[in-house]
Design a protein around this motif. Structure first.
Motif, short mmCIF file in Angstrom:
data_model
loop_
_atom_site.label_atom_id
_atom_site.label_comp_id
_atom_site.label_asym_id
_atom_site.label_seq_id
_atom_site.Cartn_x
_atom_site.Cartn_y
_atom_site.Cartn_z
N PRO A 15 0.86 -1.15 0.00
CA PRO A 15 0.07 0.05 0.05
C PRO A 15 1.06 1.18 0.05
CG PRO A 15 0.06 -0.79 2.39
CD PRO A 15 0.85 -1.96 1.36
N PRO A 16 0.35 2.31 -0.72
CA PRO A 16 0.88 3.75 -0.73
C PRO A 16 1.53 4.18 0.60
CG PRO A 16 -0.63 3.42 -2.57
CD PRO A 16 -0.66 2.22 -1.46
N GLY A 17 2.45 4.64 0.87
CA GLY A 17 2.64 5.62 2.20
C GLY A 17 3.05 4.57 3.35
N ALA A 223 7.44 7.71 -7.48
CA ALA A 223 8.14 6.89 -6.23
C ALA A 223 7.66 7.87 -4.97
CB ALA A 223 9.80 7.27 -6.55
N ARG A 224 7.38 9.17 -5.16
CA ARG A 224 7.01 10.05 -3.99
C ARG A 224 5.69 9.80 -3.68
NH1 ARG A 224 7.82 16.38 -4.60
NH2 ARG A 224 6.57 15.87 -6.46
N ARG A 225 4.78 9.36 -4.56
CA ARG A 225 3.34 9.14 -4.40
C ARG A 225 3.44 7.72 -3.47
NH1 ARG A 225 0.20 10.75 -9.77
NH2 ARG A 225 0.21 13.04 -9.02
N ASN A 229 5.83 9.98 2.81
CA ASN A 229 6.56 11.31 3.20
C ASN A 229 8.05 11.45 2.88
OD1 ASN A 229 4.37 11.65 4.73
ND2 ASN A 229 4.98 10.47 6.46
N GLY A 230 8.48 10.34 1.91
CA GLY A 230 9.76 10.61 1.22
C GLY A 230 10.05 11.77 0.49
#
Length: 337
Positions: A15-17, A223-225, A229-230
């Motif tokens: 899952p994202p994040g 990648a950020r999505r 918080n990266g």
């Protein structure tokens, strides 16, 4: 468009994040792999210089991978010339994205850096890239790309458009800061980011000498999505010099590259949304470029006639890029894929 090309590196079920599944956000990386992608023997001298620059690092890379993009003669020569380098054929679709994905799949380092085959890294390049991962939430680090002119720089060429040559341009920050995406000639990412987000989209990016690009933009947004918080940061002290051949200082190349950028940004906008795809460009167009035009006109008033040519090149570049972007978006709306 898919993001295939990394095989079992892709973990679509994550899952994202979810920071618990992304330990690279809190762990400091310690090992570095560098990937060089090459496609033609015409750049052999440049490739030798790129490899030599990696051998002379203050902090040596733990692994260097050279990917030959569907060129058996280049691969054979590289294997004979660089016994300390892992030389591989591109096992994905022909083009820069497929070659990069092949390189990533062969790496073992915590961080994967990319250096263009016609670029040479400064001696402290690897050391400074790795040091920028200290904060713990950094997904990727990009460096500064200086032009290495192989022909006299034209007086009409504005510094605001050095991106046309794959180099850092006026308007980018000169101190470490968060950015949307790095320049492809000099960039790095945590290797595990590729496992979470997938690889570079093989339907984007350069194909041989083609002027298309923006695959690093689309990947960085994805990648950020994925990582929540990266951050992706710029470390301007991690410098490389990127060769600028005589054909790239011609006005025809400038115009072709601007048109290609517009088409590429249209593809990124369709995949990632225009908000993310154009967030940096809006500041660039509304702040950096008007200042560049005024600077050029001011140079004329101070006796530098070429200032007018630089101001006009900025206007021409904006019009060509924006028009190409608009036409591409219109075609997307009429013939969606």
């Amino acid at each position: 468009m898919g993001h295939a090309g990394l095989g079992d590196l892709t973990r679509a079920e994550d899952p994202p994040g979810d920071r618990r599944r992304y330990p690279w956000l809190v762990a400091r990386p310690s090992t570095l792999s560098v990937v060089i992608c090459a496609y033609t023997l015409e750049r052999w001298h440049d490739i030798e210089n790129a490899v030599a620059s990696l051998r002379g690092q203050s902090r040596p890379a733990d692994q260097v991978v050279l990917v030959a993009d569907h060129n058996d003669a280049l691969l054979d020569k590289a294997r004979g010339a660089f016994p300390d380098v892992t030389c591989l054929p591109n096992t994905g679709p022909q083009g820069l994205s497929g070659a990069r994905n092949t390189g990533v799949a062969a790496t073992t380092g915590d961080v994967v850096a990319f250096l263009d085959d016609d670029a040479a890294a400064d001696p402290a390049w690897a050391e400074r890239l790795m040091a920028a991962y200290d904060p713990g939430d950094v997904l990727g680090v990009g460096g500064w790309v200086e032009p290495a002119w192989q022909a006299p720089r034209p007086s009409w060429f504005p510094e605001e458009f050095l991106w046309v040559l794959g180099c850092s341009y006026r308007g980018l920050p000169r101190t470490p800061t968060e950015i949307r995406n790095p320049i492809g000639a000099n960039m790095s990412f945590h290797r595990d980011v590729f496992a979470a987000a997938g690889g570079f989209d093989p339907d984007m990016g350069r194909f041989g000498a083609d002027a298309a690009g923006c695959e690093e933009t689309e990947f960085s947004i994805r990648a950020r999505r994925t990582a929540g918080n990266g951050r992706i940061v710029l470390e301007p002290r991690a410098t490389c010099r990127h060769n600028v051949t005589p054909d790239r200082v011609e006005r025809a190349y400038f115009r072709r590259r601007c048109r290609a950028e517009g088409r590429s940004k249209a593809v990124v906008s369709r995949l990632a949304g225009s908000g993310s795809a154009l967030e940096s460009e809006r500041r660039y167009v509304t702040r950096t470029l008007p200042r560049g035009v005024l600077r050029g006109l001011g140079d004329v008033l101070h006796g530098d006639r070429s200032g007018g040519a630089r101001a006009w090149a900025i206007v021409e570049g904006v019009v060509l890029t924006a028009t190409s972007y608009g036409w591409a978006r219109l075609r997307q709306a009429r013939w969606p894929t």
